[in-house]
Write a protein that holds these residues in place. Structure first.
Motif: not given
Length: 500
Positions: A70, A72, A78, A83, A86, A153, A159, A163
């Protein structure tokens, strides 16, 4: 100097996607760490340095493990757990219901499209912290049910806090041969209070830890990258030095610059290698320009003022010089420089002198200064540099030229030409004087004197007849047409060495 009469291959180069170069050591380290799970790998570096390319190359390798990826997004606010959600949405049917416990019912609000495979929703909890803990457990269970080996990530500096809390939760629950994490981010965009700073502290026993700090490419790698975009043919040493100096070895800046030069038909194939027709300038690619301006816009007004001053000065300068050019107090300037350095924009040396880390970034900031303000910055820069001993006369000529201060420009241009000739650099002397004669409005007597010195400098050059020589001749002919010149002045311009 390139021979303008040389035969060039007029065919526009076919620009290809660049090869993956200069990162063999980092790739080996990444693969080695992930071969010893569970692992946490932090990939850090400035924008455009190649973090995403490194991860893409690893993901494309046939021996890689099962990974969820993912990125960000750079949103102003955010999205909570966005993230992580996703990362799962690329899976059409995540997992059979029989492999999940009732706990996975907590995932229904996050994945309504998976309602057919998720257990029934759980009753709500009054305690927000307990609800978050339950959700984290459910996400962790989903990762294990999918047998995910690596969670990637990218751009974690963007982020949200929840998260990052989930990543810390996963780390705390890692087991032997369990889930590994790969996290990329820009260190200059991580605040002191960010949870990212906790990702390498107090790790459970048995967790492999690796931090990869990507540095700019070396000149040889820069050349290899450019060559790989131009059908694999080599590039000239001058082109290599130019590209590395202007881009700072940042892969994205190199790639975008090559594409821009190709679009402008600025590249030719000559004598078995690619060369650039004009090595004096390199326009800022739009991608680099927009990224730099967005980055600078998030800094304080004082820091933006300091960056405009540093971009105007263009060379390493002391805090005092930058403060005077920015019209700030030394204390305010010191704080602004610290912020700019922390953001990875400015770079200092052992003598507390500062400049932009990359020429293209400096150019992007300078080009964003309104034209009406540039004159003022150059005027302040000239006044600040006049305080130095010895004064940098060539730089002073440049700043007063841009400030529209003709008298100061002429004085320092002549001084600079005299120093250049004394050191044997007649070409630099010619450039200073011809520029003055071409653009400044000078009294006839001053034009005659400067023209005579320019002629002496041109005759003192060891280079054969070239573009510089012809430019001097054109300029001197123009000066001879100046009204009010005496016969003696005209004769001295035609034969500048007569009285030497």
């Amino acid at each position: 100097m390139l021979d303008p009469s040389a035969e060039d291959d007029a065919t526009a180069p076919t620009v290809s996607t660049p090869r993956f170069v200069g990162r063999d050591r980092e790739m080996a380290a990444l693969r080695g760490a992930l071969a010893r799970p569970p692992a946490i790998v932090l990939v850090e570096g400035e924008a455009g340095i190649g973090k995403s390319r490194l991860l893409r190359e690893w993901l494309a390798a046939p021996d890689r493990r099962t990974a969820l990826v993912s990125v960000c997004p750079p949103l102003r606010e955010s999205l909570t757990l966005g993230p992580i959600v996703d990362a799962f949405l690329g899976i059409e049917r995540p997992v059979e219901g029989s492999r999940l416990t009732e706990l996975a019912g907590a995932l229904r609000p996050l994945f309504p499209e998976w309602s057919s495979v998720l257990p029934p929703a759980l009753p709500p909890l009054d305690d927000a912290k307990a609800a978050r803990h339950r959700l984290f457990r459910a996400l962790d269970e989903l990762l294990r049910a999918l047998r995910v080996d690596v969670l990637v990530l990218e751009d974690a500096h963007w982020a949200d806090e929840v998260t990052l809390e989930f990543l810390l939760f996963v780390i705390a629950r890692q087991q032997s041969d369990g889930l590994s994490l790969v996290i990329s981010y820009r260190p200059e965009e991580v605040d002191d209070g960010s949870l990212l700073l906790r990702l390498t502290s107090r790790l459970p026993a048995g967790v492999t830890q690796l931090r990869i700090a990507l540095a700019p490419m070396r000149p040889g790698d820069t050349a290899a990258l450019v060559s790989s975009m131009l059908d694999g043919n080599p590039i000239s040493p001058e082109f290599t030095a130019f590209m590395h100096d202007r881009t700072g070895g940042v892969p994205l800046a190199v790639e975008e610059s090559v594409r821009l030069m190709s679009d402008r038909a600025d590249l030719v194939f000559r004598d078995g290698q690619w060369v650039r027709l004009k090595l004096r300038e390199l326009r800022v690619p739009p991608t680099v320009r927009d990224s730099t301006r967005e980055r600078v816009s998030r800094l304080s007004p004082a820091t933006q003022q300091v960056l405009r001053a540093a971009a105007t000065l263009a060379e390493r300068s002391s805090l005092t010089t930058i403060a005077m050019t920015a019209d700030l107090s030394p204390a305010a300037c010191r704080g602004a420089i610290a912020e700019a350095a922390g953001a990875g924009v400015l770079d200092g040396d052992d003598h507390d002198r500062w400049r932009f880390r990359h020429v293209l970034a400096a150019t992007a900031v300078y080009e964003a200064i309104p034209l009406t303000d540039r004159r003022h910055f150059h005027l302040l820069a000239g006044r600040a540099l006049e305080r130095l001993h010895p004064p940098p006369v060539a730089r002073l000529a440049h700043h007063f030229r841009e400030a529209g201060e003709t008298l100061s420009w002429a004085r320092y241009a002549e001084q600079g030409a005299e120093l250049a000739m004394a050191s044997g650099d007649h070409t630099k002397a010619v450039d200073l004087l011809v520029d003055l004669l071409s653009w400044a409005v000078l009294p006839p007597a001053d034009r005659a004197r400067v023209a005579r010195i320019a002629g002496v400098a041109a005759l003192g050059r060891r280079e054969p007849v070239d573009a510089v020589y012809h430019r001097v001749i054109r300029t001197l002919r123009s000066v001879l047409e100046t009204p009010g010149l005496s016969a003696r002045q005209q004769a001295e311009i035609r034969n500048p060495w007569a009285d030497c």
